[in-house]
Design an enzyme around this catalytic site. Structure first.
Site, PDB file in Angstrom:
ATOM      1  N   GLU A 450       0.815  -1.237   0.000  1.00  0.00           N
ATOM      2  CA  GLU A 450       0.000   0.000   0.000  1.00  0.00           C
ATOM      3  C   GLU A 450       0.840   1.275   0.000  1.00  0.00           C
ATOM      4  OE1 GLU A 450      -3.069   0.052  -0.580  1.00  0.00           O
ATOM      5  OE2 GLU A 450      -3.636  -2.022  -0.209  1.00  0.00           O
ATOM      6  N   GLY A 451       1.889   1.267  -0.819  1.00  0.00           N
ATOM      7  CA  GLY A 451       2.761   2.437  -0.890  1.00  0.00           C
ATOM      8  C   GLY A 451       3.963   2.255   0.004  1.00  0.00           C
TER       9      GLY A 451
END
Length: 611
Positions: A450-451
């Protein structure tokens, strides 16, 4: 193996004594609940974790998913787990009553995830389904919701997020999967996706991918990306079923081919898939919302997903901490350093050695500090969803600036914490006799999900610190100042309140020293050490969380005169806060020196240098 993998006492302290979860029930949306219903949900999750998850921690890790003849097989307990979660209403617990959910706050739903992932993060399936289903209910048509969401929340259909492509990685502007419009309003999808967690398996009757693709002729970059529902099997109202016999109704294969399954360092119970769509030009996708709005839709859901990753990291590190704590209490070795008659005295448990105690306090400070911040973030998420006016806007801005920390600190420091868990065991920690070697492998993915940490850092320094004229950091520093003022009313906490005030000043000085680079338009220089700024900022934010916990604990010690285990618990909170301030907070000194240093060593120059 340690039988304790999280502290129910600590979870109750954070939820009810520090953050007062029941106060959310004053909002109409959450008014059907009270403290008892919140606790019933957590008890239900704990029962599933105790019976269907934690006993199979090693087994799920040992028996990896396998791709044979186009079908992925996973550990048989996963199907039982999915059914139990669906039957208990826990997959859709945070969904509205209208969509078949329990309308629970994210504060409670995220703690359900924490309990489950502490038990066995190799069974990380239901959070993916919940996230995918939430995208459909938030942005899709009622018909789309009706077609897919009930089976997803029941645990019979799996949901995924299909974003990443081989050539694009984290750069979603380079997505090339195509979507060709059809006369009936559907789209033909063609392309490849990689690293799709739970992207295919035999514990679910269907796999529902929420997939990013580019409609033919769409603008380049992120503005041309749309969001689609792409099922493994699609409903065919007229035709005969060509899906396997256990798929009821007229379902046909949707030409989503499992090209490969990645063999990973950790989280081995969850298949990470390479998928190919449209090999036979027969992959049908259903658009979610409006064309070219795929990325904004994804980002509106990203805060939930990042809280989920932070919770997973905090959960894994917590399970490792309790394994190390139990071992340290039981393992006799050597004697206290001041012990007289050293050779003749009985051995002492290693928890009595200062260095082991330091490692355990480090783990406790990281895990309980992380969980505190994540519950704070979930509370802000809830308020930003249900409040109105200035209260809503301020909650969203606070959430926005805390999100890079809530995702990255539990992940990055969780890796270090589990490493110290392994170290506590010594050589035994490196063996398969104890769970910490597995947990060390498992947690390493969380700084990437997620990043990555680098992306979170650029988001914090490049966007969150400066948007709306710096309103978000101003709000955050104001909240911290309230905690500082409250802590300052207690003589023994005032030195720590003063330390936090000094750290706020240091952080502001660092920002001011970097700002001229941004004002000159030299963004590469401004963000070159953004990850170090995120580290400094995170240390200060977690110090705030520890001062907040210690202040609550101190107030209870004064007003309630707790005894026995309760007394030890609250005194332990204050002791761990002191440890964090004396051992972790001083790290900001070195980080601040580097961040203000004019010497640039990481930006590519015209002169080629060997690396």
């Amino acid at each position: 193996m340690a039988t304790t993998y999280f502290s129910k006492r600590n979870l109750q302290f954070l939820l009810h004594e520090v953050f007062k979860a029941e106060e959310l029930t004053k909002y109409d949306y959450f008014s059907a609940h009270d403290r008892d219903t919140f606790n019933l949900v957590l008890d239900s999750a704990t029962y599933i974790a105790d019976t269907l998850m934690h006993p199979y921690l090693k087994e799920v890790d040992k028996n990896q998913p396998e791709l044979k003849n186009g079908q992925v097989t996973v550990h048989p307990k996963i199907k039982e787990y999915l059914k139990a979660m669906g039957d208990a209403g826990l997959i859709g617990a945070g969904f509205s009553f209208d969509h078949g959910g329990q309308q629970l706050p994210e504060m409670i739903s995220s703690c359900v995830g924490f309990i489950l992932m502490a038990a066995n993060n190799g069974m990380m399936y239901t959070g993916l389904t919940s996230g995918a289903a939430h995208l459909i209910t938030s942005f899709g048509t009622p018909e789309l919701s009706e077609a897919f969401v009930p089976n997803m929340l029941a645990g019979t259909w799996q949901g995924t997020m299909a974003l990443t492509e081989p050539q694009a990685g984290s750069s979603l502007s380079d997505v090339t999967t195509s979507a060709t419009p059809q006369p009936d309003g559907t789209y033909k999808i063609k392309g490849q996706k990689v690293f799709i967690s739970a992207g295919d398996h035999d514990a679910a009757e269907n796999i529902i991918h929420l997939m990013l693709a580019r409609i033919d002729g769409a603008p380049k970059g992120t503005k041309g990306i749309s969001l689609f529902v792409v099922p493994k099997y699609r409903k065919d109202e007229q035709g005969e079923s060509t899906a396997p016999a256990d798929r009821p109704g007229n379902f046909v294969d949707n030409d989503v081919v499992s090209t490969g399954v990645y063999h990973k360092m950790g989280q081995k119970g969850v298949p990470a898939m390479h998928l190919t769509m449209g090999s036979n030009d027969n992959t049908v996708g259903y658009i979610v919302g409006q064309p070219h709005q795929g990325l904004p839709y994804m980002f509106q859901m990203m805060n939930e997903a990042r809280i989920g990753v932070g919770m997973t990291a905090a959960a894994i590190a917590t399970a490792a901490y309790y394994a190390a704590l139990q071992y340290a209490k039981e393992r006799p070795q050597s004697r206290r350093l001041n012990e007289k008659n050293h050779l003749y005295a009985p051995q002492t448990s290693i928890i009595n050695h200062p260095d082991v105690r330091r490692m355990l306090l480090f783990q406790k400070s990281v895990t309980e500090g992380s969980l505190s911040l994540l519950i704070e973030a979930a509370r802000l998420y809830d308020i930003s969803e249900v409040a109105e006016g200035e209260e809503k806007e301020n909650a969203f801005l606070l959430l926005d600036i805390l999100m890079p920390v809530a995702k990255s600190y539990p992940s990055e420091m969780g890796v270090q914490s589990v490493s110290q868990s392994v170290q506590t065991f010594g050589g035994y920690g490196y063996t398969e006799d104890f769970p910490v070697e597995q947990l060390y492998r498992d947690i390493r993915i969380t700084p990437i999900y997620e990043g990555t940490t680098g992306i979170q850092a650029q988001d914090l320094l490049g966007r969150k610190m400066t948007m709306k004229g710096g309103k978000a950091p101003q709000l955050l520093f104001s909240e911290m100042s309230k905690t500082i003022a409250e802590a300052s009313t207690h003589d023994d906490l005032k030195p720590y309140a003063d330390k936090l005030a000094a750290e706020l000043k240091r952080t502001q000085d660092v920002v001011m020293s970097l700002m001229p680079h941004a004002q000159k338009g030299d963004i590469e220089r401004y963000l070159s050490d953004a990850t170090l700024f995120l580290e400094l900022f995170s240390i200060v934010v977690i110090a705030w969380q520890w001062l907040k916990q210690a202040t609550v604990a101190k107030q209870i010690l004064i007003t309630q005169n707790p005894q026995g285990d309760d007394l030890a618990f609250y005194e332990g909170k204050i002791h761990t806060m002191k440890f964090y301030f004396h051992y972790e907070v001083p790290k900001t000194l070195g980080l601040a020196v580097r961040l203000k240093d004019p010497e640039v060593l990481t930006i590519v120059s015209e002169k080629e240098l060997a690396l």
